[in-house]
Design a protein around this motif. Structure first.
Motif, mmCIF file in Angstrom:
data_model
loop_
_atom_site.group_PDB
_atom_site.id
_atom_site.type_symbol
_atom_site.label_atom_id
_atom_site.label_comp_id
_atom_site.label_asym_id
_atom_site.label_seq_id
_atom_site.Cartn_x
_atom_site.Cartn_y
_atom_site.Cartn_z
ATOM 1 N N SER A 2 -44.515 -25.609 -51.145
ATOM 2 C CA SER A 2 -44.039 -27.249 -50.700
ATOM 3 C C SER A 2 -42.947 -27.630 -51.571
ATOM 4 N N ALA A 3 -42.781 -26.993 -52.805
ATOM 5 C CA ALA A 3 -41.441 -27.380 -53.425
ATOM 6 C C ALA A 3 -40.257 -26.843 -52.573
ATOM 7 N N ALA A 4 -40.398 -25.384 -52.308
ATOM 8 C CA ALA A 4 -39.389 -24.620 -51.483
ATOM 9 C C ALA A 4 -39.030 -25.523 -50.237
ATOM 10 N N ILE A 5 -40.052 -26.117 -49.379
ATOM 11 C CA ILE A 5 -39.544 -26.569 -48.100
ATOM 12 C C ILE A 5 -38.824 -27.847 -48.469
ATOM 13 N N LYS A 6 -39.159 -28.566 -49.425
ATOM 14 C CA LYS A 6 -38.617 -29.830 -49.762
ATOM 15 C C LYS A 6 -36.964 -29.431 -50.234
ATOM 16 N N LEU A 7 -36.996 -28.491 -51.066
ATOM 17 C CA LEU A 7 -35.621 -28.208 -51.701
ATOM 18 C C LEU A 7 -34.607 -27.768 -50.576
ATOM 19 N N TYR A 8 -35.373 -26.783 -49.750
ATOM 20 C CA TYR A 8 -34.628 -26.420 -48.501
ATOM 21 C C TYR A 8 -33.821 -27.345 -47.607
ATOM 22 N N GLY A 9 -34.860 -28.351 -47.319
ATOM 23 C CA GLY A 9 -34.240 -29.753 -46.572
ATOM 24 C C GLY A 9 -33.256 -30.486 -47.489
ATOM 25 N N LYS A 10 -33.322 -30.447 -48.742
ATOM 26 C CA LYS A 10 -32.396 -31.148 -49.390
ATOM 27 C C LYS A 10 -31.148 -30.668 -49.610
ATOM 28 N N ARG A 11 -31.104 -29.168 -49.683
ATOM 29 C CA ARG A 11 -29.869 -28.267 -49.798
ATOM 30 C C ARG A 11 -29.043 -28.494 -48.323
ATOM 31 N N LYS A 12 -29.887 -28.206 -47.224
ATOM 32 C CA LYS A 12 -29.372 -28.427 -46.107
ATOM 33 C C LYS A 12 -28.620 -29.745 -45.611
ATOM 34 N N GLN A 13 -29.214 -30.839 -46.303
ATOM 35 C CA GLN A 13 -28.531 -32.096 -46.000
ATOM 36 C C GLN A 13 -27.285 -31.987 -46.895
ATOM 37 N N GLN A 14 -27.426 -31.682 -47.963
ATOM 38 C CA GLN A 14 -26.326 -31.721 -48.767
ATOM 39 C C GLN A 14 -24.887 -30.843 -48.306
ATOM 40 N N ALA A 15 -25.514 -29.661 -47.610
ATOM 41 C CA ALA A 15 -24.490 -28.861 -47.105
ATOM 42 C C ALA A 15 -23.774 -29.342 -45.810
ATOM 43 N N LEU A 16 -24.730 -30.303 -44.920
ATOM 44 C CA LEU A 16 -24.184 -31.078 -43.560
ATOM 45 C C LEU A 16 -23.422 -32.150 -44.029
ATOM 46 N N GLU A 17 -23.757 -32.639 -45.353
ATOM 47 C CA GLU A 17 -22.769 -33.808 -45.927
ATOM 48 C C GLU A 17 -21.501 -33.502 -46.683
ATOM 49 N N ARG A 74 -53.035 -19.426 -37.698
ATOM 50 C CA ARG A 74 -51.827 -18.729 -38.292
ATOM 51 C C ARG A 74 -50.918 -19.947 -38.980
ATOM 52 N N GLU A 75 -50.446 -19.495 -40.245
ATOM 53 C CA GLU A 75 -49.455 -20.183 -41.066
ATOM 54 C C GLU A 75 -48.164 -20.361 -40.153
ATOM 55 N N SER A 76 -47.361 -21.325 -39.886
ATOM 56 C CA SER A 76 -46.123 -21.488 -39.538
ATOM 57 C C SER A 76 -45.340 -21.179 -40.422
ATOM 58 N N LYS A 77 -44.161 -20.259 -40.181
ATOM 59 C CA LYS A 77 -43.300 -19.936 -41.305
ATOM 60 C C LYS A 77 -42.148 -20.813 -40.963
ATOM 61 N N ALA A 78 -41.733 -21.371 -42.335
ATOM 62 C CA ALA A 78 -40.446 -22.493 -42.575
ATOM 63 C C ALA A 78 -39.131 -21.860 -42.569
ATOM 64 N N ARG A 79 -38.209 -22.259 -41.884
ATOM 65 C CA ARG A 79 -36.780 -21.623 -41.915
ATOM 66 C C ARG A 79 -36.252 -21.406 -43.231
ATOM 67 N N GLY A 80 -35.742 -20.526 -43.821
ATOM 68 C CA GLY A 80 -34.827 -20.466 -44.822
ATOM 69 C C GLY A 80 -35.918 -20.486 -46.273
ATOM 70 N N VAL A 81 -37.129 -20.443 -46.133
ATOM 71 C CA VAL A 81 -38.473 -20.051 -47.349
ATOM 72 C C VAL A 81 -39.100 -19.086 -47.136
ATOM 73 N N PHE A 82 -38.861 -18.212 -48.355
ATOM 74 C CA PHE A 82 -39.553 -16.841 -48.251
ATOM 75 C C PHE A 82 -40.193 -16.613 -49.785
ATOM 76 N N GLU A 83 -41.081 -15.740 -49.705
ATOM 77 C CA GLU A 83 -41.528 -15.214 -50.878
ATOM 78 C C GLU A 83 -40.996 -13.764 -51.085
ATOM 79 N N LYS A 84 -40.304 -13.830 -52.242
ATOM 80 C CA LYS A 84 -39.491 -12.547 -52.659
ATOM 81 C C LYS A 84 -40.348 -11.427 -52.817
ATOM 82 N N VAL A 85 -41.504 -11.346 -53.554
ATOM 83 C CA VAL A 85 -42.461 -10.354 -53.758
ATOM 84 C C VAL A 85 -43.667 -10.981 -52.859
ATOM 85 N N PRO A 86 -44.157 -10.539 -52.090
ATOM 86 C CA PRO A 86 -45.415 -10.989 -50.844
ATOM 87 C C PRO A 86 -46.593 -11.009 -52.039
#
Length: 79
Positions: A42-57, A5-17
């Motif tokens: 993969s780009a979405a997972i990286k971007l999500y991490g970047k945006r969350k870090q920016q929000a925390l900072e 099973r593919e694990s779901k990444a928090r905050g990352v989704f396919e708008k149209v499955p």
């Protein structure tokens, strides 16, 4: 044999499955929700991490007012 099973990444989704276009959703330091198109998963997972870090900072996150620019451009009249 176990099915993988593919694990779901928090905050990352396919708008149209099945579209293979991935989006992220995150909240800034003020609690405002933002959605952003990222492209591949993969780009979405990286971007999500970047945006969350920016929000925390507390850094200013990118704001997109594409609709606002289109509306203001169409409403302006030249005389």
């Amino acid at each position: 044999m176990k099915e993988r099973r593919e694990s779901k990444a928090r905050g990352v989704f396919e708008k149209v499955p099945g579209s293979r276009v991935w989006w992220i959703v995150y909240y800034d330091q003020f609690g405002k929700r933002h959605r952003e198109k990222a492209g591949t998963k993969s780009a979405a997972i990286k971007l999500y991490g970047k945006r969350k870090q920016q929000a925390l900072e507390g850094k200013k996150l990118p704001s997109y007012s594409g609709d606002h620019r289109l509306i203001s451009a169409s409403c302006s009249t030249t005389r």
